[in-house]
Scaffold this motif. Structure first.
Motif, short mmCIF file in Angstrom:
data_model
loop_
_atom_site.label_atom_id
_atom_site.label_comp_id
_atom_site.label_asym_id
_atom_site.label_seq_id
_atom_site.Cartn_x
_atom_site.Cartn_y
_atom_site.Cartn_z
N PHE A 9 12.11 -3.54 -1.90
CA PHE A 9 12.27 -2.51 -2.72
C PHE A 9 12.03 -4.00 -4.44
O PHE A 9 11.93 -3.23 -5.20
N ASP A 10 11.79 -4.96 -4.42
CA ASP A 10 11.63 -5.68 -4.97
C ASP A 10 10.07 -5.44 -5.61
O ASP A 10 9.56 -5.50 -7.11
N MET A 11 9.15 -5.04 -4.49
CA MET A 11 7.73 -5.07 -4.69
C MET A 11 7.52 -3.39 -5.33
O MET A 11 7.25 -3.47 -6.87
N ARG A 12 8.71 -2.98 -5.19
CA ARG A 12 8.39 -1.60 -6.04
C ARG A 12 9.12 -1.67 -7.40
O ARG A 12 8.44 -0.96 -8.28
N LEU A 13 10.27 -2.35 -7.95
CA LEU A 13 10.33 -2.59 -9.03
C LEU A 13 10.10 -3.71 -9.43
O LEU A 13 9.60 -3.60 -10.81
N SER A 14 8.87 -4.11 -9.53
CA SER A 14 7.94 -4.60 -9.77
C SER A 14 6.42 -4.12 -10.27
O SER A 14 6.10 -4.01 -11.24
N GLU A 74 1.01 -1.18 -0.39
CA GLU A 74 0.31 0.00 -0.28
C GLU A 74 1.05 1.17 -0.13
O GLU A 74 0.28 2.42 0.00
N SER A 75 2.37 1.01 0.28
CA SER A 75 3.23 2.15 0.41
C SER A 75 3.59 2.26 -0.85
O SER A 75 5.57 2.89 -0.67
N ILE A 76 4.04 2.02 -1.45
CA ILE A 76 5.17 2.20 -2.68
C ILE A 76 5.56 3.35 -3.81
O ILE A 76 6.34 3.20 -3.77
N GLU A 77 4.43 4.25 -3.82
CA GLU A 77 4.38 5.80 -4.41
C GLU A 77 5.61 6.38 -3.06
O GLU A 77 6.65 6.79 -3.45
N GLU A 78 5.30 5.79 -1.65
CA GLU A 78 5.70 6.83 -0.41
C GLU A 78 6.19 5.68 0.27
O GLU A 78 5.75 5.27 1.53
N PRO A 79 7.61 5.13 -0.53
CA PRO A 79 7.99 3.59 0.69
C PRO A 79 7.91 4.14 2.06
O PRO A 79 8.86 5.35 2.30
N LEU A 80 8.50 3.75 3.05
CA LEU A 80 7.71 3.82 4.45
C LEU A 80 9.30 3.37 5.02
O LEU A 80 10.05 2.09 4.44
N SER A 81 10.04 3.52 5.70
CA SER A 81 11.44 3.15 6.15
C SER A 81 11.29 1.78 7.43
O SER A 81 10.30 1.98 7.02
N ILE A 82 12.64 1.57 7.72
CA ILE A 82 12.05 0.25 8.63
C ILE A 82 11.00 0.71 9.70
O ILE A 82 10.71 0.42 10.31
N ALA A 83 12.10 1.96 10.36
CA ALA A 83 11.57 2.42 11.87
C ALA A 83 10.15 2.64 11.79
O ALA A 83 9.57 2.35 13.00
N GLU A 84 9.26 3.22 10.27
CA GLU A 84 8.17 3.52 10.47
C GLU A 84 7.05 2.29 10.17
O GLU A 84 5.42 2.30 10.45
N LEU A 85 7.73 1.41 9.03
CA LEU A 85 7.51 0.12 9.26
C LEU A 85 7.33 -0.52 10.78
O LEU A 85 5.92 -1.17 11.20
N CYS A 86 8.37 -0.17 11.47
CA CYS A 86 8.35 -1.16 12.81
C CYS A 86 7.03 -0.37 13.28
O CYS A 86 6.24 -1.42 14.45
#
Length: 335
Positions: free
Chosen positions: A282-287, A243-255
């Motif tokens: 990363f692979d999600m975003r590249l796909s 759900e956050s492809i265009e504006e990816p979250l950092s690991i800290a934000e995910l956690c």
């Protein structure tokens, strides 16, 4: 075509389905590079319904824009029954597309769709037919869908239209499905509505088709099936990433959003996916970028931004690492 063409003999016993109404006509407009599987998957339930009832419940016709044979996405050529033209008053029409759907419908097709809709016809889209329906301005506020592979490109091109993740949608006089066997499910639904559940079950059995959970069934296997785990924290993480492809979250934000420690998150991904969270993300975003590369005319810079990359150079380097060619060469190779 003669009536005998539509009602053929079969080995199964005749099913006694009282029928005193009018024969329902379906017209399938095939566009260049249409996928053959969903077209056949839509027609065969109609043929089988006629066969097992020994009645002409349905008739079906294949059209192309100019009446000439058309080459499908698998390279096979289909000779149509007739060219586009005015349809009978109570007929239903499906526009059938496949790969490169953004280029499949010319202005004559779009005008034909608008005219038939204006005259009150039921109109539908099979596989990626929703592209043509959107270009013709026919989707409006109705629920609709198209194949999941093509949805990212569709949304980028039509940002005000949101396709459903379901296998098919029937909303008023608009019928759409995601392609493949979803077309069979959609037609079985129509058969059940018109002639009862018993006939729909027998037609499904004749197709060796196990019916899904109806219109609400999602097109793609859920993450639990795909990764072979029902660990809810892992599933939530994957869903949040998607759900956050265009504006990816950092690991800290995910956690933080998942209420989990970084160490726990990394252990989950390592255990079930044998990859780090960032590698999966990363692979999600590249796909996602790969889909946009194939289905839109967006520039490489625009695709990079839509996939969460701030630098087109960084995006190009990572794209080449995963797919073996830079975005520019990749696109040239497909043209």
């Amino acid at each position: 075509m003669t009536d005998n063409y539509f009602v053929q003999k079969g080995a199964s016993a005749k099913l006694n389905v009282p029928f005193h109404g009018k024969t329902q006509d379906f017209y399938f407009l095939l566009l260049p590079k249409a996928t053959m599987l969903p077209v056949a998957a839509a027609v065969e339930p109609l043929r089988i319904a006629n066969q097992v009832t020994n009645s002409q419940l349905y008739r079906w016709y294949v059209m192309t824009p100019d009446g000439a044979p058309i080459r499908c996405s698998n390279g096979m050529t289909i000779t149509p029954d007739l060219p586009m033209g005015s349809l009978p008053a109570e007929a239903s029409a499906f526009v059938c597309a496949g790969v490169e759907p953004q280029n499949a419908a010319n202005e004559s097709v779009l005008n034909w769709l608008r005219r038939e809709r204006r005259f009150g016809r039921s109109i539908g889209g099979i596989c990626t037919g929703a592209f043509a329906l959107a270009q013709a301005g026919l989707l409006g506020q109705e629920r609709f869908t198209l194949h999941w592979e093509n949805q990212p490109g569709f949304v980028e091109r039509f940002p005000d239209l949101l396709p459903s993740p379901r296998i098919f949608e029937i909303s008023n006089k608009l019928m759409t499905c995601g392609g493949g066997n979803a077309a069979t499910d959609m037609m079985l639904n129509l058969i059940e509505e018109q002639h009862g559940k018993q006939l729909a079950i027998i037609v499904a059995d004749m197709c060796l088709h196990v019916r899904n959970g109806g219109q609400s069934t999602p097109q793609k296997s859920n993450y639990a099936v795909a990764i072979g785990s029902r660990n809810q924290r892992l599933l939530n993480a994957l869903q949040l990433m998607q759900e956050s492809i265009e504006e990816p979250l950092s690991i800290a934000e995910l956690c933080d959003r998942l209420d989990i420690s970084r160490r726990q998150l990394e252990r989950l991904f390592s255990r079930y996916l044998n990859q780090s969270p960032m590698h999966v993300y990363f692979d999600m975003r590249l796909s996602h970028a790969f889909a946009l590369m194939n289905e839109t005319s967006m520039s490489v810079t625009e695709i990079a931004l839509a996939s969460g990359f701030n630098s087109a150079t960084h995006f190009s380097r990572q794209f080449k690492r995963k797919f073996g060619a830079s975005p520019h060469f990749f696109r040239k190779g497909w043209n």
